[in-house]
Design a protein around this motif. Structure first.
Motif, short mmCIF file in Angstrom:
data_model
loop_
_atom_site.label_atom_id
_atom_site.label_comp_id
_atom_site.label_asym_id
_atom_site.label_seq_id
_atom_site.Cartn_x
_atom_site.Cartn_y
_atom_site.Cartn_z
N THR A 1 7.14 0.23 3.76
CA THR A 1 5.95 1.04 4.03
C THR A 1 6.41 2.42 4.52
O THR A 1 7.57 2.59 4.86
N ARG B 1 1.56 -5.60 6.20
CA ARG B 1 2.63 -6.06 5.32
C ARG B 1 3.49 -7.12 6.02
O ARG B 1 3.89 -8.11 5.40
N THR C 1 -1.60 -2.66 -0.70
CA THR C 1 -0.44 -1.95 -0.15
C THR C 1 -0.21 -0.64 -0.90
O THR C 1 0.05 0.41 -0.30
N ARG D 1 -3.22 -8.26 -2.87
CA ARG D 1 -2.43 -7.83 -1.71
C ARG D 1 -1.54 -6.64 -2.07
O ARG D 1 -1.46 -5.65 -1.33
N ALA E 1 -0.69 -0.35 8.34
CA ALA E 1 -0.28 -0.87 7.04
C ALA E 1 1.01 -1.68 7.15
O ALA E 1 1.19 -2.70 6.48
N GLU F 1 -2.91 1.91 -0.12
CA GLU F 1 -2.68 2.47 1.22
C GLU F 1 -1.60 3.53 1.18
O GLU F 1 -1.70 4.56 1.86
N SER F 2 -0.56 3.31 0.36
CA SER F 2 0.49 4.32 0.25
C SER F 2 -0.04 5.59 -0.39
O SER F 2 0.38 6.71 -0.05
#
Length: 245
Positions: A219, A235, A94, A90, A231, A97-98
């Motif tokens: 995020t 989260r 994240t 997980r 995203a 994705e950033s």
């Protein structure tokens, strides 16, 4: 992002896991004559290993290597998939994705190639059985009724919301959104939000409430919850499930 399992032992410690990874890399490069291997790997303790990394195209899913990073769970997803490994996957989602600047599609290997990989336990995690826990909430990045209901339940537990858990955001003003705004203000929203019950939108429109939520979740904070997949919403869903929201 495509998730795999190594169909090997889990390895006892970091040294033994590193030895397994070296064997996998030798097989892929020396025997299979592939240019690379997985981009990242995660072991049973939740430790993350960088293999080919971000900038190199991995070799892990025929016909899909360019479009997807490959992440391998070191172990056999038919028999074991520890919670620590899921938590790290997980977190890796994240972080990737950033780096990508947009939400990622997360698939099991068997969804793109004809294979049983990554095993039923990992597939169950990806499908939301483990992500959703007792709430049944799937971390799919979509602000649907199930997510709203889970948010209402959590805000009620925190003492911010007294309405029904109906999964509905009333318009033009929602008691659920007002409760969220009060919660975010108490968590240090800067500037403080006007508690007007409006502005939690997944429509591609920037709002102050969306931005405060993004800041709270850690995020990218542009005020926009991307549609159809965000995203920040993913989260939020994860944190609603694990109790950290």
């Amino acid at each position: 992002m495509i998730i795999h399992h190594s169909v090997t032992a889990e390895g006892g410690d970091r040294v033994s896991v590193s030895s397994i990874l070296r064997q996998i890399e030798r097989l892929d490069r020396d025997v299979n004559k592939w240019s690379g291997s997985y981009n990242y790997a995660v072991d049973h303790t939740g430790a993350v290993y960088e293999l080919t990394g971000l900038s190199v195209v991995g070799t892990h899913a025929s016909g899909h290597n360019t479009a997807y990073w490959g992440v391998c769970y070191i172990g056999d997803g038919r028999y074991s998939f520890p919670a620590a490994a899921g938590q790290s996957i997980r977190a890796l989602i994240t972080w990737l994705e950033s780096q990508a600047g947009h939400p990622l599609e997360v698939l099991g290997h068997g969804q793109v190639n004809s294979t049983e990989c990554p095993g039923p336990l990992v597939r169950s995690f990806l499908e939301g059985d483990s992500v959703g826990g007792s709430t049944g909430l799937v971390a799919d990045g979509t602000l649907g009724s199930q997510t709203i209901r889970a948010l209402q339940d959590r805000l009620r537990e925190r003492g911010y919301y007294a309405g029904p858990s109906d999964g509905v955001l009333d318009t033009p003003s929602s008691a659920t959104v007002a409760a969220l705004q009060r919660y975010l203000n108490d968590k240090g929203a800067n500037p403080a939000l006007i508690v007007d019950g409006a502005g939690l939108l997944q429509t591609g429109v920037a709002t102050k409430t969306n931005r405060a939520l993004q800041v709270h979740l850690g995020t990218p904070a542009d005020g926009v919850l991307d549609a159809p997949v965000s995203a920040a919403v993913r989260r939020l869903q994860i944190r609603l499930v694990d109790g950290s929201f």
